[in-house]
Motif scaffolding. Structure first.
Motif: not given
Length: 253
Positions: A38-42
């Protein structure tokens, strides 16, 4: 646990939240090893931490489906750790904000196409050579009911999701002789953070849309994930090149 996913490697893009996260946990419940991007690391870190607490075998990497290098790297990590994926869920996508066709910027329109459509194609591109070599594999693309019907103010999203269905049909015909199946998942309104962003937290709009559905509610991520597991399993072994609508009867109206 079923034999369909036990010991298999399942790769999911867009796994940081919502449908992608739900597919990950559903597949792991059935014995799969997970490869998550995913591009959303968090958000991805949260999904991975939850998986590890459950004792799930998981590999992850920050992955932007606009980058073939990112996707190739994710698949390489899978191959090194668990082997090339048996089932791939090309789930990453965006919805964006409603806009009139004539008012939407070209950059915003192109962004939808690049992530939703071309991102799915890039995922297929990364997955297929090894699947063809192995003569087995399953690809499932997250499209939408918006790939089957129109929606005012969401032209870029609708266009990208319609195009995914065309990509799925063509790819399925291209690889059927290699023992690979390709299908699309078409959810309607699903209770996800993406839906919250679309309506800006406006409860009245959400309730009005629920009332328009024959079942009078939105889908849960878990319900969509169960349909995704069906498409990824041998239980759908003679199904390819088509879509499964998970829509509470919306398109039957």
């Amino acid at each position: 646990m079923t034999a369909d996913f036990a010991g298999k490697t399942v790769l999911i893009t867009g796994a940081a939240a919502g449908i992608g996260r739900a597919i990950a946990f559903a597949a792991a419940r059935e014995g799969a090893r997970l490869v998550l991007g995913d591009v959303d690391a968090a958000g991805l870190d949260e999904t991975v931490a939850s998986a590890e607490l459950k004792g799930i075998e998981v590999i992850s990497a920050c992955c932007d489906v606009r980058s073939q290098d990112d996707l190739d790297s994710l698949f390489a990590k899978s191959a090194a750790g668990f082997g090339h994926p048996d089932v791939v869920y090309a789930n990453a996508g965006i919805l964006g904000q409603p806009a009139d066709v004539w008012a939407q910027s070209e950059a915003d329109f192109q962004r939808h196409i690049d992530i939703n459509l071309v991102g799915t194609w890039r995922t297929f591109k990364a997955a297929l050579p090894k699947m063809i070599e192995r003569k087995s594999g399953v690809l499932v693309a997250t499209a939408s009911v918006a790939g089957l019907v129109g929606a005012s103010g969401l032209a870029a999203y609708v266009a990208s999701k319609h195009a995914i269905l065309g990509l799925v049909k063509s790819t399925a015909l291209n690889v059927a002789k290699h023992g690979i199946r390709v299908n699309a998942l078409c959810p309607h309104m699903v209770d996800t953070p993406m839906l919250d962003r679309l309506f800006g937290g406006d409860a009245a709009i959400r309730e009005a849309l629920k009332a328009m559905n024959p079942m009078g509610r939105n889908a849960s991520c878990e319900e969509v994930a169960e349909a995704a597991l069906f498409l990824g399993s041998s239980r759908s072994g003679y199904i390819t090149g088509t879509h499964l609508a998970v829509d509470g009867g919306h398109i039957a109206q």
